[in-house]
Design an enzyme around this catalytic site. Structure first.
Site, mmCIF file in Angstrom:
data_model
loop_
_atom_site.group_PDB
_atom_site.id
_atom_site.type_symbol
_atom_site.label_atom_id
_atom_site.label_comp_id
_atom_site.label_asym_id
_atom_site.label_seq_id
_atom_site.Cartn_x
_atom_site.Cartn_y
_atom_site.Cartn_z
ATOM 1 C CB ALA A 244 3.947 -7.518 116.609
ATOM 2 C CG HIS A 245 6.573 -10.085 112.991
ATOM 3 N ND1 HIS A 245 7.723 -9.698 112.574
ATOM 4 C CD2 HIS A 245 6.759 -10.339 114.387
ATOM 5 C CE1 HIS A 245 8.739 -10.008 113.482
ATOM 6 N NE2 HIS A 245 8.095 -10.346 114.584
#
Length: 342
Positions: A244-245
């Site tokens: 994820a980010h």
């Protein structure tokens, strides 16, 4: 024979490449790699796991990568070294038919922006799209159907397999390997709830990969919301992994299939995450942590070591009983506390 080389190597030549000592006929010709059980007279096999020692006596291999303690039990010539599996990994590249690179070409159907910079000896396959201000360095291979967004950098000697997608602002270091259908730089999962619906948070960071990173097929590495998602040098990522980010992963770490890492978590150097591991967001995992398969990590880990969660498989009837007992643990703990106070 599992793998066939265009030409062979003598055991003496192979020994020089891996720093092994030859036991037996060093002039034996090797043209491929195979298991102890399946190997023929021109195949090289290896014995790394003692569980397969039972196959050694009857092997027909032309040579075997083996440890010193097993040399006397080997009925055929051997390459003796400390780590046979590492030796096998090194030599496997000699016998990989995909390593035979074609002459660099740019296919007529490729679409390349005028502002893109393409290095020397670059191969670009059919229906590739390369956006504005992209830099593709020397000796890169870009297979069919790859899409590279604006402002990306593809480092020297990297290989993008068919249908890889790099969104804008993705940087790959040197010698990166990105397998088919991997997506790098897609939006992270960022939304704010306004009481009635969701408002999207623009993901304005990028993705940066170090040198010698490999990303498996159908894996996804999201761009940062603020700042970049960072993958260190020599990180190995299996297929169907979700990062994820703003995640950061330290050098030399490895993630097996179906690992999921939530946003803004930092994974240390030299970490190993088994298949199906889930890591919650905003955590810190120390260097040299190993997490066994299917574990769920909800708290930071501050010390190196092996960590596990969950329960192993068991007969369903036993599992159902244990599930009932699990629900009773809190009440049992309170009863035990009352008994101890008495």
């Amino acid at each position: 024979m599992n793998t066939i080389a265009k030409h062979g190597y003598t055991l003496n030549e192979l020994a020089e490449r891996v720093g092994a000592t030859v036991s037996g006929n060093g002039d034996a010709l090797i043209t491929g790699l195979a298991t102890l059980h399946d190997a023929g007279p021109e195949d090289l096999a290896f014995l790394a796991n003692p569980s397969y020692l039972r196959f050694l006596q009857d092997t027909h291999a032309g040579g075997v990568l083996i440890r010193e303690e097993h040399k006397d039990a080997c009925p055929v010539p051997a390459l003796v070294l400390k780590d046979p599996y590492l030796g096998y990994a090194m030599l496997s590249q000699l016998f990989d038919p995909m390593a035979m690179k074609q002459a660099p070409t740019v296919h007529e159907t490729a679409v390349i922006a005028d502002t893109a910079t393409i290095g020397e000896r670059v191969s670009i396959g059919p229906h590739v799209h390369i956006g504005a201000h992209v830099t593709v360095e020397d000796d890169v291979v870009i297979d069919a159907g790859v899409a590279i967004g604006d402002g990306c950098i593809v480092g020297k000697g990297s290989h993008l397999y068919p249908n890889v997608t790099l969104y804008h602002g993705v940087t790959l270091g040197e010698r990166c390997i990105i397998h088919s259908s991997a997506v790098l730089g897609g939006d992270g999962f960022g939304f704010a709830f306004n009481g009635k619906g969701w408002t999207k948070i623009a993901q304005i960071g990028g993705v940066r990969l170090g040198d010698d990173v490999e990303v498996g097929s159908c894996s996804s590495i999201d761009r940062g919301a603020l700042g970049d998602t960072i993958i260190g040098n020599d990180v190995k990522i299996d297929s169907q992994v979700q990062i994820a980010h703003n995640v950061q992963i330290g050098d030399h770490s490895a993630l097996a299939g179906c690992v999921g890492i939530a946003g803004s978590t930092k994974i240390g150097r030299g970490c190993l995450l088994g298949g199906g591991v889930g890591v919650a967001g905003h955590l810190e995992i120390a260097d040299r942590v190993q997490i066994t398969g299917m574990s769920l990590i909800t708290n930071s880990i501050h010390s190196a070591g092996v960590y596990s969660s969950g329960t192993g498989a068991m007969p369903n009837a036993q599992w159902r009983k244990n599930a009932v007992r699990f629900k009773q643990l809190d009440e049992m703990a309170r009863r035990l506390s009352r008994l101890e106070k008495r």
